[in-house]
Write a protein that holds these residues in place. Structure first.
Motif, PDB file in Angstrom:
ATOM      1  N   LEU A 576       0.819  -1.213   0.000  1.00  0.00           N
ATOM      2  CA  LEU A 576       0.000   0.000   0.000  1.00  0.00           C
ATOM      3  C   LEU A 576       0.853   1.265   0.000  1.00  0.00           C
ATOM      4  CD1 LEU A 576      -2.929  -1.063   2.332  1.00  0.00           C
ATOM      5  CD2 LEU A 576      -2.844  -0.966  -0.150  1.00  0.00           C
ATOM      6  N   GLU A 577       2.090   1.154   0.424  1.00  0.00           N
ATOM      7  CA  GLU A 577       3.002   2.293   0.298  1.00  0.00           C
ATOM      8  C   GLU A 577       3.226   2.606  -1.182  1.00  0.00           C
ATOM      9  OE1 GLU A 577       6.825   3.562   2.856  1.00  0.00           O
ATOM     10  OE2 GLU A 577       7.098   1.739   1.667  1.00  0.00           O
ATOM     11  N   ASN A 578       3.426   1.552  -1.990  1.00  0.00           N
ATOM     12  CA  ASN A 578       3.557   1.740  -3.438  1.00  0.00           C
ATOM     13  C   ASN A 578       2.248   2.224  -4.055  1.00  0.00           C
ATOM     14  OD1 ASN A 578       6.210   0.902  -3.391  1.00  0.00           O
ATOM     15  ND2 ASN A 578       5.749  -1.226  -3.915  1.00  0.00           N
ATOM     16  N   THR A 579       1.140   1.739  -3.510  1.00  0.00           N
ATOM     17  CA  THR A 579      -0.161   2.185  -4.009  1.00  0.00           C
ATOM     18  C   THR A 579      -0.328   3.686  -3.836  1.00  0.00           C
ATOM     19  OG1 THR A 579      -1.148   0.040  -3.454  1.00  0.00           O
ATOM     20  CG2 THR A 579      -2.655   1.900  -3.764  1.00  0.00           C
ATOM     21  N   LEU A 580       0.026   4.188  -2.665  1.00  0.00           N
ATOM     22  CA  LEU A 580      -0.086   5.623  -2.406  1.00  0.00           C
ATOM     23  C   LEU A 580       0.849   6.417  -3.311  1.00  0.00           C
ATOM     24  CD1 LEU A 580      -1.363   7.819  -0.601  1.00  0.00           C
ATOM     25  CD2 LEU A 580       0.537   7.487   0.987  1.00  0.00           C
ATOM     26  N   GLN A 581       2.005   5.854  -3.580  1.00  0.00           N
ATOM     27  CA  GLN A 581       3.005   6.560  -4.386  1.00  0.00           C
ATOM     28  C   GLN A 581       2.677   6.542  -5.880  1.00  0.00           C
ATOM     29  OE1 GLN A 581       6.945   4.961  -3.924  1.00  0.00           O
ATOM     30  NE2 GLN A 581       7.893   6.456  -5.299  1.00  0.00           N
ATOM     31  N   PHE A 582       2.131   5.453  -6.373  1.00  0.00           N
ATOM     32  CA  PHE A 582       1.951   5.315  -7.818  1.00  0.00           C
ATOM     33  C   PHE A 582       0.478   5.350  -8.258  1.00  0.00           C
ATOM     34  CE2 PHE A 582       6.001   2.944  -7.017  1.00  0.00           C
ATOM     35  CZ  PHE A 582       6.840   3.905  -7.569  1.00  0.00           C
ATOM     36  N   GLU A 583      -0.335   4.452  -7.724  1.00  0.00           N
ATOM     37  CA  GLU A 583      -1.730   4.382  -8.175  1.00  0.00           C
ATOM     38  C   GLU A 583      -2.521   5.635  -7.790  1.00  0.00           C
ATOM     39  OE1 GLU A 583      -0.349   0.921  -9.494  1.00  0.00           O
ATOM     40  OE2 GLU A 583      -0.207   1.359  -7.352  1.00  0.00           O
ATOM     41  N   LEU A 584      -2.386   6.078  -6.547  1.00  0.00           N
ATOM     42  CA  LEU A 584      -3.206   7.204  -6.091  1.00  0.00           C
ATOM     43  C   LEU A 584      -2.685   8.555  -6.562  1.00  0.00           C
ATOM     44  CD1 LEU A 584      -4.264   6.086  -2.502  1.00  0.00           C
ATOM     45  CD2 LEU A 584      -5.421   5.776  -4.694  1.00  0.00           C
TER      46      LEU A 584
END
Length: 686
Positions: A576-584
């Motif tokens: 979810l750290e990557n999610t916040l950085q890339f997807e969101l």
């Protein structure tokens, strides 16, 4: 800082003015009756009261510092409730006494003059000490609430200085103030602040376990409001209202505010109805005081006059100094502890309960890890990793009742455990149960099975996508692309084992010389770019073939690839750290507008991993998953709300408020997930 300073400024101003008015009346009365020779007795009592108040604050601070985490929460919660009680009583007392305060103090001076030096010292001491103790307690509570001391201390100092200036002006008759109105306005303000302190204190008691309902939330606005924004910080600093509050906090806050404020305002109106009677009584008492002032004071006894004043000042200072010395002694009592295969734990004696700082010195010739453990269970109270030979590092741990030993683990050497010591007289301290490779073996095998099955499904889906493009059916290819990409995203915890294949299957164009036109840009995101930017089936065929080939290779290679068990707890946070950085941020959106669908798949992958780790987490800190699951639901609901009958809403098409809510909730979820890697870290102490 000023939002944290305001409550302390208000208490400093009000309490300082109360104490200053009392001192001013005492001094004015003695000067008026030509008893200036008795002024040193007043100042002695004032000095003693100040010393007692400062000593009280020091005792609170050093007592809290030597308690365990849960005990600190309980201690702070109880004192917050006491502070609310004191402030409430003070507000009502001053509302009743504002008009008659001068006459009341003059009558006490009259009695003190008749009784001798000690009585006048005691009168001034008691009058000022009450305000000082209330100030110390409330200021200590504000510092704890703010989490730092600078703002509250500056606010209190400014309030006290301003109060001193106002009292001097009133004494010299350079100022005229409606004190009744002043105490009414500040009283109402303090009642609002005290309601917040009550809620904060109850939350402390809930977190300590003394009071239930810690997970029963009245509201949770963390998904809607940024807790770090200036307006949220302002409200929290001044009113102690947070973006997340329990039912008990809200009920107590509203009940206290409604009941106490109503009674206070009713009393104000009742007091305004009969001012004439109070002024007449005050004049009568003043006349009586003047007559009594003509009575000569009795002769002093044979005891030196300085004994009582000196004792009143010295005794509180000595007591506070002793408490502080004992507290410091506790922290410094632990000698330097040796770390090596031959001398593990040398110099370690039974420490006193409370927070201790041990100086760990590596006397061996190998880099070592050292753990303070329960020798029976292996639970870890503190640790130092990578301690080089000849170096010393501090290890801070909270000591409670129980058995303690040192476990030294030199690199390439054997693990050595020192002799244990037993500590009594402390509270229960929670330790971290160590995790070994074997503990993570079961979850790791289960997750490998999950990934293996997921990859088999992914290969089928990628081949279907390949067939769509070969057949020129790009509309169906877009739908099948999303299905396959979400399947891959749900395998997030395994990314680290996919090595170079992850870059080929789901790599981004960032960093490539020609960006999206670069030959090195392949896989799902390259297909997405082409499918949503009008590229033909002929142009996309080699990309689809490459994706199907790379997925097949991954399916073949994965069973033989190394999967470090220590990666599982880390991935619980990193997905979810990557999610916040890339997807969101929309960084990985190549035109389909389905970044939020990928976010949903990442949530599903994280949930799968947490389910496998749940037994280990529940055995170490059951509340972690309670918070995490609540956070997962908040984020999941916000993501699901972005899906309409027409499909997924692109991130950049979300309203500013919706995007802020989603980012805030995801950030909070990451905070809730952050303890998991530390709780499940593989320790050589195991």
């Amino acid at each position: 800082m000023w939002d944290e300073a305001f409550p302390s400024f208000l208490i400093g101003l009000r309490e300082g003015l109360e104490a200053g008015l009392i001192v001013s009346i005492l001094v004015a009365t003695l000067v008026r009756f030509d008893r200036r020779g008795r002024l040193p007795q007043v100042w002695t009592g004032v000095a003693a009261a100040v010393v007692v108040s400062l000593s009280f604050g020091a005792v609170l601070t050093f007592t809290a510092a030597n308690l365990s985490g849960h005990a600190q929460e309980a201690f702070g919660g109880v004192l917050s409730l006491i502070a609310v009680g004191f402030v409430t009583a003070m507000v009502f007392w001053m509302r009743r006494s504002a008009r008659s305060l001068s006459a009341e103090i003059r009558s006490k001076v009259e009695a003190s003059l008749a009784m001798g030096a000690g009585a006048l010292v005691l009168t001034s001491f008691l009058a000022v000490a009450r305000e000082g103790l209330e100030t110390s307690l409330f200021l200590w509570t504000n510092v704890r609430t703010a989490g730092e001391s600078t703002g509250p201390l500056i606010g209190a100092a400014v309030g006290l200085v301003l109060a001193a200036g106002l009292c001097w002006g009133l004494y010299r008759r350079a100022l005229r103030m409606n004190l009744t109105r002043f105490f009414t306005i500040t009283g109402a303000g303090l009642i609002v602040i005290a309601a917040g302190v009550l809620g904060y204190g109850l939350r402390d008691l809930q977190e300590s376990g003394l009071v239930g309902g810690s997970t029963s939330y009245a509201f949770d606005l963390s998904g809607h409001l940024d807790a770090q924004s200036w307006y949220a910080t302002l409200v929290q600093g001044t009113l102690n209202l947070t973006v997340t509050m329990t039912v008990l906090q809200v009920v107590a806050y509203v009940a206290y505010l409604c009941i106490v404020m109503t009674l206070f305002l009713q009393g104000v109106r009742a007091g305004q109805a009969a001012p004439t009677t109070e002024r007449t009584a005050e004049k009568t008492e003043a006349t009586a005081t003047e007559k009594a002032a003509e009575t000569p004071a009795p002769a002093a006894s044979g005891r030196p006059r300085w004994v009582l004043p000196a004792a009143l000042v010295a005794v509180p200072a000595v007591v506070a100094g002793a408490v502080i010395a004992v507290s410091d002694g506790k922290k410094d009592s632990a000698a330097t502890v040796a770390v090596s295969e031959q001398e593990c734990g040398k110099g370690f004696t039974a420490p006193l309960p409370g927070q201790q700082v041990f100086q760990m010195h590596n006397t061996g010739d190998k880099v070592s890890e050292v753990y303070l453990v329960n020798p029976a269970s292996g639970a870890v109270y503190g640790e130092v990793e990578g301690l080089a030979p000849g170096t010393t590092r501090a290890l801070t741990a909270t000591i409670g009742t129980g058995d303690y030993a040192w476990r030294c683990v030199p690199t390439g050497g054997r693990s050595v455990t020192s002799a244990s010591v037993h500590v009594t007289g402390g509270t229960e301290v929670k330790a971290v149960k160590p995790v070994g490779d074997d503990d993570l073996g079961g979850p790791l095998d289960a997750y490998k099975d999950y990934v293996t099955k997921g990859l088999a499904t992914l290969m089928t889906q990628s081949q279907k996508l390949q067939a769509d493009i070969h057949g020129g059916d790009l509309a169906t290819a877009r739908a099948d692309w999303l299905t396959a990409h979400l399947q891959y995203a749900s395998l997030g915890a395994a990314y680290g084992t996919f090595a170079d294949l992850d870059g080929k299957i789901d790599g981004r164009a960032d960093g490539l010389p020609d960006k999206t036109a670069d030959p090195g840009f392949t896989g799902f995101l390259r297909l997405e770019y082409g499918l949503w930017h009008g590229q033909s089936a002929a142009e996309l065929t080699p990309v689809a073939d490459g994706l199907a080939r790379d997925v097949a290779t991954l399916v073949h290679d994965f069973p033989t690839q190394d999967f470090d068990p220590a990666d599982l707890p880390l991935r619980a946070h990193e997905i979810l750290e990557n999610t916040l950085q890339f997807e969101l941020t929309g960084d990985t959106d190549m035109g389909s507008g389905t970044s939020l669908a990928t976010t949903q798949a990442n949530l599903a992958g994280t949930q799968e991993l947490l389910t496998l780790l749940q037994p280990l987490l529940d055995d170490r800190d059951p509340q972690v998953l309670v918070r995490v699951n609540a956070g997962m639901k908040r984020v999941g609901d916000l993501v699901a709300a972005a899906r309409t009958a027409d499909g997924w809403t692109p991130v950049d098409k979300l309203s500013a408020d919706a995007r802020r809510q989603l980012n805030g909730a995801t950030g909070q979820l990451l905070e809730d997930l952050s303890p998991i890697p530390a709780l499940l870290e593989i320790r050589k102490a195991a």
